[in-house]
Design an enzyme around this catalytic site. Structure first.
Site, PDB file in Angstrom:
ATOM      1  N   ASP A 129       0.858  -1.204   0.000  1.00 45.14           N
ATOM      2  CA  ASP A 129       0.000   0.000   0.000  1.00 45.14           C
ATOM      3  C   ASP A 129       0.888   1.247   0.000  1.00 45.14           C
ATOM      4  OD1 ASP A 129      -2.285   1.917   1.080  1.00 45.14           O
ATOM      5  OD2 ASP A 129      -3.284   0.034   0.560  1.00 45.14           O
ATOM      6  N   ASP A 130       0.359   2.324   0.496  1.00 48.29           N
ATOM      7  CA  ASP A 130       1.040   3.621   0.495  1.00 48.29           C
ATOM      8  C   ASP A 130       2.391   3.537   1.235  1.00 48.29           C
ATOM      9  OD1 ASP A 130       1.395   6.304   0.078  1.00 48.29           O
ATOM     10  OD2 ASP A 130      -0.449   6.933   1.079  1.00 48.29           O
ATOM     11  N   ASP A 207      -5.649   5.277  -5.452  1.00 48.34           N
ATOM     12  CA  ASP A 207      -6.338   6.022  -4.390  1.00 48.34           C
ATOM     13  C   ASP A 207      -6.861   7.374  -4.887  1.00 48.34           C
ATOM     14  OD1 ASP A 207      -7.277   6.385  -1.808  1.00 48.34           O
ATOM     15  OD2 ASP A 207      -5.393   5.850  -0.849  1.00 48.34           O
ATOM     16  N   GLU A 244     -11.848   4.890  -4.645  1.00 50.70           N
ATOM     17  CA  GLU A 244     -12.446   6.218  -4.780  1.00 50.70           C
ATOM     18  C   GLU A 244     -13.362   6.529  -3.607  1.00 50.70           C
ATOM     19  OE1 GLU A 244     -15.839   8.577  -6.705  1.00 50.70           O
ATOM     20  OE2 GLU A 244     -15.738   6.735  -5.535  1.00 50.70           O
ATOM     21  N   GLY A 246     -16.194   5.559  -2.736  1.00 46.41           N
ATOM     22  CA  GLY A 246     -17.637   5.683  -2.925  1.00 46.41           C
ATOM     23  C   GLY A 246     -18.121   7.103  -3.102  1.00 46.41           C
ATOM     24  N   ASP A 248     -18.275   9.287  -5.630  1.00 44.79           N
ATOM     25  CA  ASP A 248     -19.165   9.548  -6.766  1.00 44.79           C
ATOM     26  C   ASP A 248     -19.916   8.286  -7.193  1.00 44.79           C
ATOM     27  OD1 ASP A 248     -18.901  12.345  -7.389  1.00 44.79           O
ATOM     28  OD2 ASP A 248     -16.820  11.913  -7.899  1.00 44.79           O
ATOM     29  N   ARG A 262     -13.897   0.704  -4.501  1.00 41.01           N
ATOM     30  CA  ARG A 262     -14.286   0.923  -3.114  1.00 41.01           C
ATOM     31  C   ARG A 262     -15.626   1.650  -3.094  1.00 41.01           C
ATOM     32  NH1 ARG A 262     -10.087   1.695   0.724  1.00 41.01           N
ATOM     33  NH2 ARG A 262     -11.551   3.089   1.777  1.00 41.01           N
ATOM     34  N   ASP A 266     -12.686   4.524   4.589  1.00 41.30           N
ATOM     35  CA  ASP A 266     -11.827   3.462   5.149  1.00 41.30           C
ATOM     36  C   ASP A 266     -12.481   2.714   6.306  1.00 41.30           C
ATOM     37  OD1 ASP A 266     -10.082   4.595   3.400  1.00 41.30           O
ATOM     38  OD2 ASP A 266      -8.495   4.945   4.864  1.00 41.30           O
TER      39      ASP A 266
HETATM   40  C1  GLA Z   1      -6.587   5.877   1.860  1.00 43.02           C
HETATM   41  C2  GLA Z   1      -7.134   4.521   1.433  1.00 43.02           C
HETATM   42  C3  GLA Z   1      -6.614   3.456   2.373  1.00 43.02           C
HETATM   43  C4  GLA Z   1      -5.101   3.435   2.363  1.00 43.02           C
HETATM   44  C5  GLA Z   1      -4.580   4.821   2.725  1.00 43.02           C
HETATM   45  C6  GLA Z   1      -3.073   4.923   2.536  1.00 43.02           C
HETATM   46  O1  GLA Z   1      -7.078   6.280   3.090  1.00 43.02           O
HETATM   47  O2  GLA Z   1      -8.523   4.544   1.427  1.00 43.02           O
HETATM   48  O3  GLA Z   1      -7.107   2.182   2.013  1.00 43.02           O
HETATM   49  O4  GLA Z   1      -4.653   3.061   1.093  1.00 43.02           O
HETATM   50  O5  GLA Z   1      -5.169   5.838   1.919  1.00 43.02           O
HETATM   51  O6  GLA Z   1      -2.594   6.196   2.769  1.00 43.02           O
END
Ligand code: GLA
Length: 455
Positions: A129-130, A207, A244, A246, A248, A262, A266
């Site tokens: 992920d990030d 994202d 995204e 949800g 839009d 998505r 979160d």
């Molecule tokens: C957003 C995404 C998460 C995750 C974080 C990472 O909040 O919705 O799932 O990827 O960024 O920064």
């Protein structure tokens, strides 16, 4: 003509209409227009559409079956890169590690997926992920893995993961920055997609942070198609996961853009978050199907914030909703209890069922509707039924056949997917069970007459 056939026929009609529109609107010529199930996708590429859902056996279902389990929105918009025939399964670093990731964690996780047996159960994607990248692009404008945490680079990591029979996923963002303020991919889609492909990446989570407001108009985010086109142009088959949130209503448009989208903000590791997200995702059930899935976010099972009953309900409902099953705990240190939940093959099989219809909430009773029945059709004329007790005390939850769209006289054999046993005697007209607070009983219902003419 029966109702099921009408649904199928109307889906076909929509596909044919769209195909004709797209062959005449200049977006692309479809040489295979004569094939009955051919379809030009949004980019003008002509491929077979995924098979339409098989109709449920009309001899076992009542007239209301198709309206209860409406899937008529599915198939109208399809990205067709051949992926996501069933919801994606794997692991993602964010829920447990957040930014505390490095190449050792990713490698050890790949090792653990294999050694625990989770890989054999289908958990194939290892998704970073990030926070994998440096804070800035290099002088050529390329993304660079953080040299401190990923010194060997992403290609080496992909090679390592591939050698284990797994697939590697990476993360970027449709805006200027990622949510943790690393460079985003807007205006760099071609370069970044080519870079990911050259590294051997198999999956991109994309994202929505720092997105341009001007790109989010009229209920549609125009930031997502450019990356789809860029990924397609690489020639590598890369799963495209839209994150995204949800905003839009992506279920309405993302089917032709990505393989999953998505539907909510979160998740966090709590009962309140998990139940809220389940309900939000439920709204879009009719839009999911092979090729494109609603994504209510990754699993929190094993992260410590919920009870085992709550985690087992979380996993049951995510499986039933055909959600991506992306494990979010530290699988290197997985407990036996967590493994028993995410390693339940019978529940995984519900998620991966070839029919690909998202199950949904079909009945509630009790205070604030806390006694809930969730259900969905499965291949082989079966149904999955979950009795979910969201009340604060144990409760008996009963489901009547009318709620499931079954004829009331139908005999049904029942298998309990958490006890791993067939219940003795067939049920007729209704079925009830005592369910502990926040727990979820999960069953396969096989109409007896249907099982005789089994698929
Ligand atoms: C957003 C995404 C998460 C995750 C974080 C990472 O909040 O919705 O799932 O990827 O960024 O920064």
């Amino acid at each position: 003509m029966d109702k099921d056939n009408k649904v199928i026929e109307s889906d076909l009609a929509v596909l044919w209409r769209r195909r004709n529109e797209e062959t005449t609107n200049g977006e692309g010529f479809c040489p295979s227009a004569a094939l009955p199930l051919s379809f030009c996708n949004f980019c003008g590429n002509c491929r077979r559409v995924v098979p339409l859902h098989e109709p449920f056996d009309k001899s076992t279902s009542s007239r209301s079956f198709s309206s209860i389990f409406d899937n008529s929105k599915y198939g109208i918009l399809q990205l067709n890169n051949g992926l996501a025939r069933t919801p994606q399964m794997g692991w993602n670093s964010w829920n447990f590690f957040a930014c505390n990731i490095n190449e050792t964690v990713i490698k050890e996780t790949a090792d653990a997926l294999v050694s625990t047996g989770l890989a054999d159960l289908g958990y194939a994607y290892v998704n970073i992920d990030d926070c994998w990248s440096s804070l800035e692009r290099d002088s050529k404008g390329q993304l660079v893995p953080d040299p401190k945490t990923f010194p060997s680079g992403i290609k080496a990591l992909a090679d390592y993961v591939h050698a284990k029979g797994l697939k590697l996923g990476i993360y970027s963002d449709a805006g200027i920055f990622t949510c943790q303020v690393r460079p985003g991919s807007i205006y760099h889609e071609r370069d970044d997609a080519e870079l990911f492909a050259s590294w051997g990446v198999d999956y991109l989570k994309y994202d929505n942070c720092y997105n341009l407001a001007s790109n989010q108009k009229n209920g549609y985010s125009s930031s997502y198609p450019p990356m789809r086109n860029a990924l397609n142009a690489t020639g590598r088959t890369i799963f495209y996961s839209l994150c995204e949130w949800g905003v839009d209503d992506p279920a309405l448009w993302a089917g032709k853009v990505g393989n999953s989208w998505r539907t909510t903000d979160d998740i966090n590791d709590s009962w309140a978050s998990m139940t809220t997200i389940a309900d939000l995702n439920d709204k879009w059930a009719a839009y999911a199907g092979p090729g494109g899935w609603n994504d209510p976010d990754m699993l929190e099972v094993g992260n410590g914030g919920m009870t085992l009953e709550e985690y087992s309900a979380h996993f049951s409902i995510w499986a039933l909703m055909k959600a991506p099953l992306l494990v979010g705990c530290d699988v290197r240190n997985i407990t036996a209890e967590t493994f028993e939940i995410i390693g339940n093959k019978e529940v995984i099989d519900i998620n991966q069922d070839s029919l690909g219809i998202q199950g949904r909430k079909v009945h509630v009773s009790g205070k604030d509707g806390c006694r809930q029945v969730w259900a969905g059709p499965l291949s082989g004329h079966r149904l999955v039924v979950a009795l979910w007790n969201r009340c604060s005390k144990a409760a008996t939850i009963t489901v009547g056949w009318e709620v499931l769209g079954l004829e009331s006289s139908m005999s049904v054999s029942i298998r309990d997917l958490w006890k791993h046993e067939d219940l003795s005697g067939d049920a007729v007209a209704s079925f009830g069970s005592l369910v502990a607070s926040h727990d979820c009983g999960m069953y396969i219902f096989t109409p007896v007459s249907a099982s005789r003419s089994a698929v």
